[in-house]
Design a protein around this motif. Structure first.
Motif, PDB file in Angstrom:
ATOM      1  N   HIS A   1      -0.934   9.121  -9.357  1.00 33.94           N
ATOM      2  CA  HIS A   1      -2.397   9.104  -9.201  1.00 33.94           C
ATOM      3  C   HIS A   1      -3.017   7.823  -9.789  1.00 33.94           C
ATOM      4  N   ALA A   2      -2.300   6.711  -9.652  1.00 35.05           N
ATOM      5  CA  ALA A   2      -2.843   5.427 -10.104  1.00 35.05           C
ATOM      6  C   ALA A   2      -3.865   4.916  -9.101  1.00 35.05           C
TER       7      ALA A   2
ATOM      8  N   PRO B   1     -12.478  10.970  -2.793  1.00 32.89           N
ATOM      9  CA  PRO B   1     -11.504  10.224  -3.597  1.00 32.89           C
ATOM     10  C   PRO B   1     -10.997   8.995  -2.864  1.00 32.89           C
ATOM     11  N   SER B   2     -10.124   8.262  -3.508  1.00 29.32           N
ATOM     12  CA  SER B   2      -9.546   7.074  -2.888  1.00 29.32           C
ATOM     13  C   SER B   2      -8.795   7.467  -1.612  1.00 29.32           C
ATOM     14  N   HIS B   3      -8.959   6.679  -0.557  1.00 30.69           N
ATOM     15  CA  HIS B   3      -8.354   7.015   0.723  1.00 30.69           C
ATOM     16  C   HIS B   3      -7.999   5.738   1.477  1.00 30.69           C
ATOM     17  N   GLY B   4      -7.239   5.909   2.529  1.00 31.26           N
ATOM     18  CA  GLY B   4      -6.852   4.769   3.347  1.00 31.26           C
ATOM     19  C   GLY B   4      -7.459   4.862   4.738  1.00 31.26           C
TER      20      GLY B   4
ATOM     21  N   GLY C   1       6.696  -0.823  -0.801  1.00 30.64           N
ATOM     22  CA  GLY C   1       6.456   0.547  -0.367  1.00 30.64           C
ATOM     23  C   GLY C   1       6.884   1.563  -1.409  1.00 30.64           C
ATOM     24  N   LEU C   2       8.027   1.302  -2.060  1.00 34.76           N
ATOM     25  CA  LEU C   2       8.510   2.208  -3.098  1.00 34.76           C
ATOM     26  C   LEU C   2       7.551   2.232  -4.283  1.00 34.76           C
ATOM     27  N   ALA C   3       7.040   1.054  -4.658  1.00 34.01           N
ATOM     28  CA  ALA C   3       6.100   0.980  -5.783  1.00 34.01           C
ATOM     29  C   ALA C   3       4.797   1.698  -5.454  1.00 34.01           C
ATOM     30  N   LEU C   4       4.275   1.485  -4.256  1.00 32.57           N
ATOM     31  CA  LEU C   4       3.027   2.133  -3.870  1.00 32.57           C
ATOM     32  C   LEU C   4       3.178   3.648  -3.809  1.00 32.57           C
ATOM     33  N   HIS C   5       4.315   4.091  -3.290  1.00 29.99           N
ATOM     34  CA  HIS C   5       4.546   5.539  -3.199  1.00 29.99           C
ATOM     35  C   HIS C   5       4.654   6.151  -4.598  1.00 29.99           C
ATOM     36  N   GLY C   6       5.398   5.494  -5.480  1.00 27.57           N
ATOM     37  CA  GLY C   6       5.544   6.011  -6.836  1.00 27.57           C
ATOM     38  C   GLY C   6       4.227   6.040  -7.589  1.00 27.57           C
ATOM     39  N   MET C   7       3.432   4.976  -7.451  1.00 29.37           N
ATOM     40  CA  MET C   7       2.145   4.928  -8.145  1.00 29.37           C
ATOM     41  C   MET C   7       1.166   5.951  -7.564  1.00 29.37           C
ATOM     42  N   THR C   8       1.293   6.245  -6.267  1.00 32.23           N
ATOM     43  CA  THR C   8       0.444   7.278  -5.671  1.00 32.23           C
ATOM     44  C   THR C   8       0.766   8.645  -6.253  1.00 32.23           C
ATOM     45  N   LEU C   9       2.057   8.920  -6.460  1.00 32.36           N
ATOM     46  CA  LEU C   9       2.446  10.185  -7.073  1.00 32.36           C
ATOM     47  C   LEU C   9       1.927  10.302  -8.499  1.00 32.36           C
TER      48      LEU C   9
ATOM     49  N   PHE D   1      -4.086  -1.070  -9.877  1.00 30.63           N
ATOM     50  CA  PHE D   1      -2.774  -1.113 -10.518  1.00 30.63           C
ATOM     51  C   PHE D   1      -1.642  -1.004  -9.503  1.00 30.63           C
ATOM     52  N   LYS D   2      -1.872  -0.265  -8.412  1.00 28.76           N
ATOM     53  CA  LYS D   2      -0.856  -0.206  -7.363  1.00 28.76           C
ATOM     54  C   LYS D   2      -0.645  -1.580  -6.738  1.00 28.76           C
TER      55      LYS D   2
END
Length: 255
Positions: A162-163, A71-74, A152-160, A167-168
């Motif tokens: 599963h975007a 899956p998507s990873h960093g 950071g808040l947007a990226l964390h929320g979009m990760t939760l 879009f993140k």
């Protein structure tokens, strides 16, 4: 030799390396060296950014194959170094396969993780530092930190939610650009362009693009072109989000 267990261990080792951000050639070479250390003469791992295929032939002539979807990873440099060290140790010492599986499970269980407040604090400090680096004032650095916090808040929320990365990145760039213009209009910031560019440093796919070029130079054309396309799409997402935010700012404040 339990070749099913050996195949599973090799696939798990490759999965951990790729998930940590290792280059394609490094993942393939690590799997191949691990299998050769346990007596497999013909091993043919095939890795692309979102898939791992491990295949080898046993001395009895039976072909063993396992496919793992990635899956998507960093990128986790600390975990990557630990996987590299483990791979070298396994190839050197050749412990029993149950112990190999136990070591891989322990490595995944003890991976270092950070709480959301710590990650948001890192975004704040990092973007504030980039703002100063690009020539902004202390007030700009404070605004940059607030923009970094919002990213950071947007990226964390979009990760939760599963975007995906597109879009993140688009949401993060839109929030950062709009907030930079808003804080400047309110008199807190001085140079919205510097604040915006600094905030985008948390979104630009620099590592992805660098690894893509390295994969191409190593001859892994499929993986390299795939990563280049990923980096370009991320750049397009950042541009779209910034364009939308700047259009809204122009409507609100005429800037």
């Amino acid at each position: 030799m339990d070749y099913d267990l050996l195949l599973s261990a090799a696939a798990e080792l490759g999965y951990g390396l790729l998930e940590s951000g290792a280059e394609i050639y490094r993942v393939e070479e690590s799997i191949q060296r691990f299998l050769q250390a346990y007596g497999v003469l013909q091993a043919d791992p095939f890795v692309i950014p979102n898939c791992i295929i491990v295949s080898f032939m046993t001395p009895e002539g039976k072909t063993m194959t396992q496919v793992r979807r990635m899956p998507s990873h960093g990128t986790d440099v600390d975990l990557l170094e630990r996987y590299n060290d483990l791979c070298r140790r396994l190839c050197r010492e050749k412990p029993p396969l149950p112990q190999v599986r136990s070591s891989l499970s322990e490595l995944r269980r003890t991976r270092r993780s950070y709480s959301p407040p710590a990650l948001l604090g890192a975004y704040f400090i990092g973007i504030a530092a980039f703002t100063l680096f690009f020539g902004g004032s202390l007030r700009d650095a404070l605004c940059g930190g607030l923009c970094g916090f919002s990213v950071g808040l947007a990226l964390h929320g979009m990760t939760l939610l599963h975007a995906n990365l597109f879009f993140k990145s688009m949401l993060g760039s839109a929030l950062a650009a709009f907030l930079a213009q808003a804080l400047t209009a309110l008199g807190l910031g001085e140079h919205p362009q510097i604040i915006t560019i600094a905030a985008f440093m948390a979104l630009v796919p620099g590592i992805i693009f660098t690894n893509a070029i390295r994969d191409v130079m190593a001859g892994d054309m499929v993986a390299g072109l795939s990563k280049i396309a990923d980096a370009l799409l991320t750049g397009v997402a950042v541009a779209l989000g910034a364009g939308f935010a700047l259009t809204l700012a122009r409507l609100f404040w005429g800037v």
